[in-house]
Design a protein around this motif. Structure first.
Motif, PDB file in Angstrom:
ATOM      1  N   THR A  69       0.332 144.231 -47.630  1.00  0.00           N
ATOM      2  CA  THR A  69       1.607 144.089 -48.332  1.00  0.00           C
ATOM      3  C   THR A  69       2.251 142.746 -48.016  1.00  0.00           C
ATOM      4  O   THR A  69       2.778 142.062 -48.904  1.00  0.00           O
TER       5      THR A  69
ATOM      6  N   LEU B  38       3.144 139.734 -50.651  1.00  0.00           N
ATOM      7  CA  LEU B  38       4.511 139.246 -50.806  1.00  0.00           C
ATOM      8  C   LEU B  38       4.566 137.740 -50.571  1.00  0.00           C
ATOM      9  O   LEU B  38       5.234 137.013 -51.313  1.00  0.00           O
TER      10      LEU B  38
ATOM     11  N   LEU C   6      10.350 143.338 -48.691  1.00  0.00           N
ATOM     12  CA  LEU C   6       9.783 144.426 -49.488  1.00  0.00           C
ATOM     13  C   LEU C   6       9.647 145.658 -48.602  1.00  0.00           C
ATOM     14  O   LEU C   6       9.095 145.568 -47.504  1.00  0.00           O
TER      15      LEU C   6
ATOM     16  N   ALA D  11      16.177 145.325 -47.955  1.00  0.00           N
ATOM     17  CA  ALA D  11      15.328 146.274 -48.677  1.00  0.00           C
ATOM     18  C   ALA D  11      15.309 147.619 -47.959  1.00  0.00           C
ATOM     19  O   ALA D  11      15.283 148.675 -48.599  1.00  0.00           O
TER      20      ALA D  11
ATOM     21  N   LEU E  85      12.957 145.627 -53.282  1.00  0.00           N
ATOM     22  CA  LEU E  85      12.663 144.202 -53.107  1.00  0.00           C
ATOM     23  C   LEU E  85      13.974 143.432 -53.113  1.00  0.00           C
ATOM     24  O   LEU E  85      14.844 143.679 -53.948  1.00  0.00           O
TER      25      LEU E  85
ATOM     26  N   TRP F 197       9.471 140.139 -59.170  1.00  0.00           N
ATOM     27  CA  TRP F 197       9.524 141.598 -59.271  1.00  0.00           C
ATOM     28  C   TRP F 197       8.559 142.108 -60.333  1.00  0.00           C
ATOM     29  O   TRP F 197       7.833 143.081 -60.106  1.00  0.00           O
TER      30      TRP F 197
ATOM     31  N   LEU G  60       5.144 141.973 -59.020  1.00  0.00           N
ATOM     32  CA  LEU G  60       4.972 142.972 -57.967  1.00  0.00           C
ATOM     33  C   LEU G  60       4.749 144.357 -58.557  1.00  0.00           C
ATOM     34  O   LEU G  60       3.881 145.111 -58.076  1.00  0.00           O
TER      35      LEU G  60
END
Length: 447
Positions: free
Chosen positions: A6, A10, A24, A234, A319, A330, A333
């Motif tokens: 992850t 990111l 995130l 987040a 996020l 976004w 993502l």
């Protein structure tokens, strides 16, 4: 998704979109992954951590709406009571339609209030004075008739909270919601920032062969605190999601299941064209391959925030970014998460297949207003298309279709086309509104 994977994704996305820093958080099957990357301000070495606060913009509205729901649960408020029963400022309204505005209308953006009412002084923090000024405006339509996104409505809802809670909005939100959820509050307007948390700076990203990134200050008028005055992480957004999912240990005490369901229920009148696939009370509905998700998006000067949660599976995704290109990040993502088995809900407008309309266009020409914002629609010289302008320099051609939706392509700047639609009165067929980006503008005169 594991934390290293992850974090790598990111970092890659922030690089692709020139975003200095981001957070995130993904909560799935009872497990949570929280990652942070980048810096709080370009040109510095101050790292973003999972505790860094980012301007939440309009995601603040989900917190304000939740506090209203708490007061409803306590018997202090009723969803369908006219707001004038709680606020004496409504006695000064110049339009009788104001007396019919309810809390349900405010939180579902169906009150017909102007989008962005402002006072003469941006440092005026009195929500009582804000409300007294806002009720002097004329509604766009009868309350409960149409959807029109309104910061004004949420600032008035904040005044209801103050009146019933007998404390400033900031104090009620902190004591009733933030602290119980384990959130150290940071207020960007209308009061001192709480706690010792670092707040990320916002950034504008200018397009070009080599994108330039410039820090900007976050501007939130003090009277807009209930609509967009919070900062957080987040993790904080996912904490709010756990309450609405009923997974927080104190969920039922903070907000009973019946009231959570009331907030989540889709309002059939709240057709949030251009913003979401539906709307409830403070929560938007977003389509996905796995059914609707709930949440909210927010933009601030130089930053973005996004929250989604799925009531059926208990999955939540949040996020935060500190750049104007965070909305592009976004979207990418969401695609990545869907590829890896997390079908996050997101509003993806589809192109209408209705046939083009090139005759009878005078039916749509005229002036359209939302508060101080004025749009002018005229027929183009060729007589087969419409032309849109406003006071900011916006100039666009409108390609109208038979279902009254249109694509607008700017002629004054190189940007992607955006969509809108005209709304007609059912009984007469007369054009009464133009909707752009979730906001409605009332037709005030024909050309």
């Amino acid at each position: 998704m594991e934390a290293p994977f992850t974090a790598d994704r990111l970092r890659g996305l922030t690089h692709d979109h020139s975003v200095p820093g981001a957070q995130l958080t993904i909560r799935r099957a009872g497990k949570r992954v929280s990652v942070a990357t980048g810096v709080t301000r370009v040109g510095t070495a101050r790292p973003v951590t999972v505790d860094t606060a980012f301007a939440l913009g309009s995601v603040t509205k989900a917190f304000t709406a939740t506090v209203v729901a708490q007061l409803v649960a306590q018997g202090e408020l009723e969803w369908d009571d006219p707001v004038c029963e709680y606020l004496a400022e409504f006695d000064g309204a110049v339009d009788g339609r104001m007396s019919a505005v309810t809390l349900r209308h405010l939180l579902s953006h169906t009150a017909g209030l102007v989008a962005d009412h402002e006072l003469d002084s941006s440092r005026e923090s009195s929500l009582a004075r804000y409300t007294a000024s806002a009720v002097l405006t004329s509604p766009l339509h009868e309350p409960g008739r149409y959807f029109s996104y309104s910061n004004t409505g949420y600032n008035i809802a904040g005044h209801v909270i103050e009146t019933v809670g007998d404390m400033k909005w900031q104090a009620v939100v902190e004591n009733s919601l933030l602290r119980p959820l384990g959130i150290d509050p940071v207020f960007l307007s209308g009061g001192p920032a709480g706690g010792l948390r670092t707040v990320a700076d916002g950034h504008t990203v200018r397009p070009g062969r080599e994108r330039s990134v410039h820090p900007v200050g976050v501007y939130v008028p003090d009277g807009w605190a209930p609509a967009s005055g919070l900062a957080g992480s987040a993790d904080d957004l996912v904490a709010l999601a756990t309450l609405h999912l009923g997974d927080h240990p104190d969920a039922d005490a903070l907000l009973p299941a019946a009231d959570r369901a009331e907030m989540a229920a889709r309002d059939p009148r709240a057709n949030a064209f251009g913003m979401a696939d539906g709307w409830g009370l403070g929560l938007a509905h977003y389509a996905s391959p796995d059914g609707p998700w709930l949440g909210h998006d927010g933009t601030a000067d130089g930053g973005t925030a996004h929250l989604r949660f799925h009531p059926r599976t208990g999955t939540a995704v949040a996020l935060t970014t500190n750049a104007t290109t965070g909305t592009l990040l976004w979207a990418d993502l969401v695609d990545i998460l869907r590829e890896h088995g997390i079908p996050v809900g997101d509003h993806r407008p589809t192109t209408s297949t209705a046939s083009a309309v090139q005759t009878g266009l005078n039916r749509f020409t005229g002036d359209y207003r939302n508060g101080d914002t004025r749009f002018i629609v005229r027929t183009h010289q060729d007589g087969t298309t419409l032309h849109l302008t406003d006071a900011t320099g916006l100039t666009a051609g409108l390609a109208l279709r038979g279902d009254l939706t249109f694509d607008a392509r700017r002629t004054d700047a190189e940007t992607a086309p955006f969509s809108g639609r005209f709304v007609t009165e059912t009984a007469t067929g007369d054009v009464v509104l133009m909707q752009l980006g979730g906001r409605s503008a009332r037709r005030t005169s024909a050309a």
